[in-house]
Every structure is written in C-alpha cells, then in structure tokens.
Design an enzyme around this catalytic site. Sequence first.
Site, short mmCIF file in Angstrom:
data_model
loop_
_atom_site.label_atom_id
_atom_site.label_comp_id
_atom_site.label_asym_id
_atom_site.label_seq_id
_atom_site.Cartn_x
_atom_site.Cartn_y
_atom_site.Cartn_z
N THR A 176 1.00 -1.44 -0.09
CA THR A 176 -0.06 -0.08 -0.14
C THR A 176 0.61 1.32 0.26
O THR A 176 2.04 1.26 0.75
CB THR A 176 -0.98 0.09 1.01
N GLU A 319 -6.14 -4.25 -1.04
CA GLU A 319 -5.87 -5.27 -0.09
C GLU A 319 -7.13 -5.62 -0.56
O GLU A 319 -7.71 -6.82 -0.55
CB GLU A 319 -6.60 -4.78 1.18
N LYS A 428 -15.00 16.53 11.83
CA LYS A 428 -15.64 16.57 12.81
C LYS A 428 -16.28 17.79 13.33
O LYS A 428 -15.25 18.98 14.56
CB LYS A 428 -15.30 15.02 13.55
N TRP A 433 -20.30 15.04 10.86
CA TRP A 433 -19.20 14.75 10.30
C TRP A 433 -19.71 15.70 8.99
O TRP A 433 -20.87 15.40 8.32
CB TRP A 433 -19.36 13.12 9.62
#
Length: 531
Positions: A176, A319, A428, A433
């Site tokens: 990654t 992944e 936040k 959110w």
Amino acid sequence: MLGGMQDFELRVPRLIDHAAREHWGREIVSRWADGSETRTTWAGIARDAKKLAQALERMGLKPGDRVATLGMNHSRHLVAWYGAIGMGGVIHTINPRLFDEQLVYIANHAEDRVLIYDKAFQPIVDRLRDQWTSIEQYIVFDGDGASSFEAVIAGEDGNYAWHEGPERDPCMLCYTSGTTGNPKGVLYTHRSTVIHALAEIQPAVFDLDTRAVALPVVPMFHAAAWGLPFAGAAAGIKFVYSAVNDPVVLCDLMNREKVTHSAGVPTVWLAMFQHMDATGAKPEHLQLVTIGGSAAPRAMIERLMKMGIRVNHAWGMTETSPIGTMGARSPDWDDLSFEQRVDQVCRQGRVPFGVELRVVDDEGVVQPRDGVSSGRLQIRGPWIIEQYFQDAGGAAVDADNWFDTGDVSVLHPDGTMQITDRAKDVIKSGGEWISSVDLENCAVGCAGVGEAAAIGVYHPKWDERPILLVVRKPGSEVTADEIQAHLSKHVAKWWLPDEIHFVESLPHTATGKLLKTAIRDQYKDFKLAAA
Ligand code: ADP
C-alpha cells in the site's frame, strides 16, 4: 458418489497460455520513454516470459522468491510479471514515486532477490543500492549490454513448462502506498488473482472482449494496474502502453491505436481536459473510461459522458486486488435523464459477484442499506486480504472475514455504494460529520478552481471546522466569495468552510492522491480568524 469434475488449479500461467493460444496475434504496443515504439503480441509475451523464467531459474531463484520491478507500463514489464510468476516466483511491483526511506524499507521487507528496472530509475538504484540488503541481480528493462533485459532472455530457448503447484501459492506482492501509515505488503495468490481477473472481464466491470483496445494509464506499480494485465490476457484484448503519462502523448496514442478502454485516477483526466481545451484534440474512439483511486468529480464525469463515453466509477484498494465496486448501470438506466445518470455514476458503483459489503457504526453495529446511515465500510470475498505480508500481528480481518477498509460510506437501497470519506479525513464539527471529499469535489466544480483540499482545523466551540485550500487554474482569478457562493448551492450551510486559502500547489502521495496527513500537519496549530 461416482462422477465429478476436473481438478484444475487456478494458476496465473493459464491466463497467458490462453492468450497465447487463442489470441496469439493480438498486439501489445509500447511507447517508450525515449519516444520509440515497439509492437509484440500475446504469443511474443508468452515466449519471452518463458525465457525470463528460465533465466531466473539459472540465477538460482526458487519458487516463492520475490522478483521486484521498478518500471512504467510497457511490454517488457508485462513479460516480467508472467515470467516471474511462471517460474513459481512472486512479482513485486515497487512504486518508484515513493520516498527513499519507503523504497529501502519495502525492498528489504520483501526480501527481493532480483530487481528489474527502467533506465529512467537508474538514479534511484544508484542512490539506494547499498541500502538494499537482499537484491543480488539488477536487470535494466530498456538498457544495453549484458545486464539488459533483452540480453538476459536472449540466452534462453523458451522451451519451458510453467512451474505447477497449488492455486493458493502466492504470485504477487504489492505494498500500500502508505497514505495513512507505513507501507504494508498485500500478497495475492494465484487463485485470488485468477478469480479477480474473471470477475473483471464482465460487462458490469471492465467490459472486456478481444475487440477491446485498452490503454491503462494506471501504472503497473499501483495495485497490480487494477488487475488489467491478468484480465486482459483472459479476454485477449489489445494493450497500448505508454511509459510516459503526458496527455499529448496519450491522446495521440489513443487516436492512432483506436483505444476503446482506458483506466486511471482522476488527475489523468484533469490533464487530458487541459490538453483538449488548449488544442481542440480529443480521444476519438474511447467507449469506456474507468476512474478510481479517489473520487471522480462530478464535472469530470459529466464532461466524459457528454463526449458519448461510458464512465465507470470504481472503488477499491490494494487490499482488495483492487476491485471492490464498479459503476455498473442500473436496470432502468435507459429511462433515466442525463442528470440522473450522472448522479448514479457519481456513486462508486456496486459489487460484482464474489465480494460482499457492509457498513458498521463505531460500535460495530451493522447499518441498514437505506442510503442515509453512514459508517465504516467493510468487505470480504476471495480476492480480499486476510493478512498482511510478514505481519506477526495476525489477521487483518475479523472472525467472519470482514476487512475494515478505513473508508466511510453509505449503502443505497438499489445496491450502490457511496464513499463519503476516509475515516481519518472526516471533519468532525459539533459531533456531526462533514465529508472532506464532498467539499473538495464540489469546489472543483466551480469555474477557475484547479484542485482543492478540505481539512478540519481546531475550533474551540465546534471542535473542528473545515477550511478549504484551493489551487487556481492557470490564468484564473476566482475569489473566495465566488467559491463560497458555488458551494452554498450544493452543501448544507454549516458545511461551508470557515476560510478559503489560495495556495500554489498541494502535496500528493506517490499515487497522485492528496496527501492529507501532510496538509493536516502543516495546519495543526492553525487558528481560525473568527474563532
Ligand atoms: P493507499 O491506501 O495507500 O492510498 P490504495 O491505492 O489502495 O492505497 O487506496 C485505496 C483507497 O483509495 C481507498 O481506501 C479509498 O479511500 C480511496 N479510493 C479508491 N477509489 C475511490 C473512489 N472511487 N472514490 C473515493 N475514494 C476512493
């Protein structure tokens, strides 16, 4: 019980064998860094891969050993994949755009024994050779002399039978890019790779058959080039590779080779659009453009669709091999208005058969697919990671195989998935959110805005408030007020950034994504004027 079916291990070499047998003459075109072009075929790739497998064995490589590459997209890179995998080895594609520290870490952690690289990356090799502790052999893809790729395979006759073994053997290693921490290795198996390739050919995913001519802009060093080198062999498509990502070169190649399919991150299209605006040129034969890696902005989707091109919005990660979801069209697509179609493509699509998705809240409670409840996106299936390479920490999944992606998303009742943010990037504000991705995508829809990054900065009352960093398009004088006016047409009032700052450029990761960690670091002590 009497009767049964053949036990047939799903091994990657069967893909190249099929391509060489059934689509032997289908071409693989390469445009090299020095401007020259070469053409080979699937039969040529298979022949050279067998020669490379022989050469690697002669060097003493054993099944399971890692063969690394530092290369752009071209036919010899494709040969290296099939050759290394064919001898039972593990191809490890290294991203040359990583920082030195990561390049050293990754090659040593993988214990690569051979490195095959583009001449253009000679400075990296010269710089890091002493720190790479396991690499014994260096081969240059486009070099001259004894260490050149052509010289290495020239000594072999290609009379070789692929290494056989269980389908659960490893075949490929990708790290990654470390947007959110240390690079971690994802070890694909023959089985996961073949199943993923089969899933990719279907109309709802890459829509590949032998008539397809694909120019994947996504590099072979990024998430297995989204699996296209494998799916392309299964379908016998023609590949057009370019070792440079300049829009002038890409557009010219696309037109000369009649490219029908392309795939890449959104920035590719930003550059292409600038080229189109400046010269009036455009890719004439494109039918399907796949955009993924980060959210495709609405304005980009609209422009491509207005050109008569089908846009597939894909979501995935290293992944997940990497296809998680793809922008498959809904049953009522033909009855939808243009705007409704764009709305649909703006979401990240739906899963192909094989993988499952769910969304959970912070307590792990599974959320309804109601198009409203957002939470952490989890995924499982036969091409999804179980455990990172050499990670003593154990499984990367829970007891039921769910892998937590770190993305925040919503599942809609019609089966489509919508990424709202990365868990770490969410802003936040007062316990609610705000999606940084939504703000950014909305901002780039404002005329004059080239690129935008939204981050949360400290606020004494609301905890965090968004600010927006904007890179203007060349020649544009767009103002903060104009951007705010544009945003307020699309997002709730309390989402509007408290401040808009104009910057010359924004930092990116090795795969061209906004490097949010660096931007947040830069602004960690920032004080809002009004706070
Ligand atoms: P890294 O995690 O190092 O950036 P990947 O290339 O594997 O490496 O990135 C995967 C991540 O990219 C996903 O978890 C997601 O956050 C983001 N991503 C990929 N495709 C999309 C998309 N279509 N829309 C929004 N985000 C995306």
